[in-house]
Design a protein around this motif. Sequence first.
Motif, PDB file in Angstrom:
ATOM      1  N   UNK A 310       0.926  -1.198  -0.006  1.00  0.00           N
ATOM      2  CA  UNK A 310       0.310  -0.349   0.086  1.00  0.00           C
ATOM      3  C   UNK A 310       0.448   1.444   0.076  1.00  0.00           C
ATOM      4  N   UNK A 311       1.717   1.639   0.724  1.00  0.00           N
ATOM      5  CA  UNK A 311       2.622   2.389   0.307  1.00  0.00           C
ATOM      6  C   UNK A 311       3.177   2.488  -0.128  1.00  0.00           C
ATOM      7  N   UNK A 312       3.880   1.472  -0.955  1.00  0.00           N
ATOM      8  CA  UNK A 312       4.673   1.826  -2.275  1.00  0.00           C
ATOM      9  C   UNK A 312       3.517   2.858  -3.430  1.00  0.00           C
ATOM     10  N   UNK A 313       2.216   1.990  -3.605  1.00  0.00           N
ATOM     11  CA  UNK A 313       1.367   2.140  -4.530  1.00  0.00           C
ATOM     12  C   UNK A 313       0.889   3.865  -3.740  1.00  0.00           C
ATOM     13  N   UNK A 329       2.937   6.950   5.752  1.00  0.00           N
ATOM     14  CA  UNK A 329       3.172   6.073   7.075  1.00  0.00           C
ATOM     15  C   UNK A 329       1.652   5.991   7.495  1.00  0.00           C
ATOM     16  N   UNK A 330       1.040   7.063   7.067  1.00  0.00           N
ATOM     17  CA  UNK A 330      -0.789   6.995   7.924  1.00  0.00           C
ATOM     18  C   UNK A 330      -1.416   6.269   7.133  1.00  0.00           C
ATOM     19  N   UNK A 331      -0.659   6.364   5.132  1.00  0.00           N
ATOM     20  CA  UNK A 331      -2.175   5.692   4.373  1.00  0.00           C
ATOM     21  C   UNK A 331      -1.818   4.334   4.226  1.00  0.00           C
ATOM     22  N   UNK A 332      -0.529   3.718   4.646  1.00  0.00           N
ATOM     23  CA  UNK A 332       0.169   2.378   5.406  1.00  0.00           C
ATOM     24  C   UNK A 332      -0.636   1.940   6.452  1.00  0.00           C
ATOM     25  N   UNK A 333      -1.219   2.465   6.903  1.00  0.00           N
ATOM     26  CA  UNK A 333      -1.023   2.084   8.604  1.00  0.00           C
ATOM     27  C   UNK A 333      -0.240   1.905   9.790  1.00  0.00           C
ATOM     28  N   UNK A 334       0.943   2.487   9.993  1.00  0.00           N
ATOM     29  CA  UNK A 334       2.027   2.117  10.266  1.00  0.00           C
ATOM     30  C   UNK A 334       2.599   3.670  10.907  1.00  0.00           C
ATOM     31  N   UNK A 335       3.489   3.226  11.936  1.00  0.00           N
ATOM     32  CA  UNK A 335       4.437   4.659  12.067  1.00  0.00           C
ATOM     33  C   UNK A 335       5.534   4.910  11.868  1.00  0.00           C
ATOM     34  N   UNK A 336       5.956   6.072  11.572  1.00  0.00           N
ATOM     35  CA  UNK A 336       7.189   6.181  10.543  1.00  0.00           C
ATOM     36  C   UNK A 336       8.332   5.680  11.208  1.00  0.00           C
ATOM     37  N   UNK A 337       8.258   4.541  11.939  1.00  0.00           N
ATOM     38  CA  UNK A 337       9.707   4.440  12.451  1.00  0.00           C
ATOM     39  C   UNK A 337       9.895   2.777  11.793  1.00  0.00           C
ATOM     40  N   UNK A 338       8.219   3.153  11.830  1.00  0.00           N
ATOM     41  CA  UNK A 338       8.233   1.520  11.592  1.00  0.00           C
ATOM     42  C   UNK A 338       8.403   0.879  10.033  1.00  0.00           C
ATOM     43  N   UNK A 339       7.494   1.588   9.259  1.00  0.00           N
ATOM     44  CA  UNK A 339       7.823   1.783   7.738  1.00  0.00           C
ATOM     45  C   UNK A 339       8.900   1.632   7.327  1.00  0.00           C
ATOM     46  N   UNK A 340       9.902   3.045   7.916  1.00  0.00           N
ATOM     47  CA  UNK A 340      11.049   2.975   7.117  1.00  0.00           C
ATOM     48  C   UNK A 340      12.314   1.439   7.575  1.00  0.00           C
ATOM     49  N   UNK A 341      11.798   0.964   8.741  1.00  0.00           N
ATOM     50  CA  UNK A 341      12.726  -0.021   9.207  1.00  0.00           C
ATOM     51  C   UNK A 341      11.785  -1.360   7.978  1.00  0.00           C
ATOM     52  N   UNK A 342      11.198  -1.675   7.152  1.00  0.00           N
ATOM     53  CA  UNK A 342      10.333  -2.124   6.392  1.00  0.00           C
ATOM     54  C   UNK A 342      10.432  -2.217   5.396  1.00  0.00           C
ATOM     55  N   UNK A 343      10.686  -0.556   4.633  1.00  0.00           N
ATOM     56  CA  UNK A 343      11.586  -0.115   3.734  1.00  0.00           C
ATOM     57  C   UNK A 343      12.912  -0.542   3.410  1.00  0.00           C
ATOM     58  N   UNK A 344      13.716  -0.018   4.582  1.00  0.00           N
ATOM     59  CA  UNK A 344      15.007  -0.869   4.401  1.00  0.00           C
ATOM     60  C   UNK A 344      15.490  -2.693   4.279  1.00  0.00           C
ATOM     61  N   UNK A 420      -0.863   5.734 -12.737  1.00  0.00           N
ATOM     62  CA  UNK A 420      -0.200   4.501 -11.579  1.00  0.00           C
ATOM     63  C   UNK A 420      -1.931   4.122 -10.412  1.00  0.00           C
ATOM     64  N   UNK A 421      -3.043   4.643 -10.528  1.00  0.00           N
ATOM     65  CA  UNK A 421      -4.060   4.272 -10.458  1.00  0.00           C
ATOM     66  C   UNK A 421      -4.475   3.167 -10.574  1.00  0.00           C
ATOM     67  N   UNK A 422      -4.293   2.504 -12.209  1.00  0.00           N
ATOM     68  CA  UNK A 422      -4.374   1.164 -12.493  1.00  0.00           C
ATOM     69  C   UNK A 422      -3.408   0.407 -11.701  1.00  0.00           C
ATOM     70  N   UNK A 423      -2.196   1.233 -10.644  1.00  0.00           N
ATOM     71  CA  UNK A 423      -1.416  -0.197 -11.168  1.00  0.00           C
ATOM     72  C   UNK A 423      -1.947  -1.493  -9.676  1.00  0.00           C
ATOM     73  N   UNK A 424      -1.743  -2.966 -10.090  1.00  0.00           N
ATOM     74  CA  UNK A 424      -1.544  -4.131  -9.487  1.00  0.00           C
ATOM     75  C   UNK A 424      -0.386  -3.630  -8.311  1.00  0.00           C
ATOM     76  N   UNK A 425      -1.268  -4.641  -7.550  1.00  0.00           N
ATOM     77  CA  UNK A 425      -0.368  -5.170  -6.305  1.00  0.00           C
ATOM     78  C   UNK A 425      -0.346  -6.474  -6.193  1.00  0.00           C
TER      79      UNK A 425
END
Length: 427
Positions: A310-313, A329-344, A420-425
């Motif tokens: 969801x974050x990538x989309x 982070x808000x759109x993905x439903x995660x805290x900023x720090x958790x999102x950054x860790x998952x991205x890395x 990009x609204x037509x992007x598939x996940x």
Amino acid sequence: MKPRTSSAKPERRPSKQDGTATVTLGPSPGRRVLLLVETSLASGRDILRGIARYVRERGQWVLFHEPRGLDTRPPRWLAEWRGDGIIARIQSAALAEAVRAIGVPAVDVLGLVPGAGLPLVHVDDRAIARLAAEHLLERGFRHFGFYGLSSENWSLRRRDAFCQYVTGRGGTVSVYERPRLEGDGARWAEREQELLRWLRALPKPAGVMVCSDQLGLGFLEACRQAGVAVPEEIAVVGVDNDDALCEIAYPPLSSVWPAHQRVGYEAAALLDRLMAGEPPPPQPVLVPPLAVVTRRSTDVLAVSDPRLARALQIIRERACQGLGVDEVARAAGLSRSVLQRRFRAVLGRTVHQAILEVRIQRACQLLRETDLPIAQVAEEAGFHHQEYLGAVLKKRTGKTPAQIRREAENRPLHPLPATSAQTTVAT
């Protein structure tokens, strides 16, 4: 049939010898240059366009050309031709020998024959493969495939560079190759079954590079026969950006745009120097690709984490609209720090880097495909100032916005990709 001749302000007149049209370029006849470049492939036609552009800008040449296919034998009249230089797609040792025998400066724009003995201008196969790999890596793939031709040196170079790059980024890669020609019908059918088995066994979701658009159509059909969904299970990117082939493919095929027009332009420039008495360069002249033209076959995000997907989309949809890390982070439903860790951990980069990458891609696309002022390009791509865009592009690509625009030469015929609204996940 003897070749046609051409130059810059066209003046046509019938030939008394064979009925072919003669076109003289420029105010007066100049050097006589023979073009042995096929018109059956988009790459050959683009090379001819690049040569024509050079002649319009720089040269007073009379061009001789006969429409031909890549596999056509050397023309019978070649030994009798008299002129000043040759640009050729050397596809056989026989053609290389025939061109050398004429004894005039010549440039090869194919590079298929080892030891052809001619200076070479060619697309940079390794840079093409890296661009395709980056395109798929950006979509989150960790499993990859390469489908190519075992008998073609350019395909082998693309294979090696693609495998080296994706494994260096922690991905796994599987390769399937076949010869270009299959004289035995039974062997052809056997190879088709081998391809279907390879497709079914490929870990999914996967990103696959096909060595050329010509093979891309058949590969997409094989995916359909194997029951593999594109791009949901396998995303496919080809090479050549042959608009006609890419658009009739199902789904439409994403493709690396390898700048064959620039190859033609640089080959003409090199031939001009050779005809002026300069020595040939010690190494081939390699022309880097321009971009990946994204179509439906790679319009997908491949991650197993739904929140990260969801974050990538969101980033792909809104990066150019002033999007910030907190909003992602808000759109993905995660805290900023958790999102950054998952991205890395999953993508090997920060959220800000992902946002910036989308903005850079959009800016480069607008520079290559439109005539918008650079200040407007910066605004459309999400950069606050033209100066900031210039600094970012210089750091990332080593080029200024003006240089990127100039290198694009002619705008592609296809429109800008869909939103990009037509992007598939794919998960």
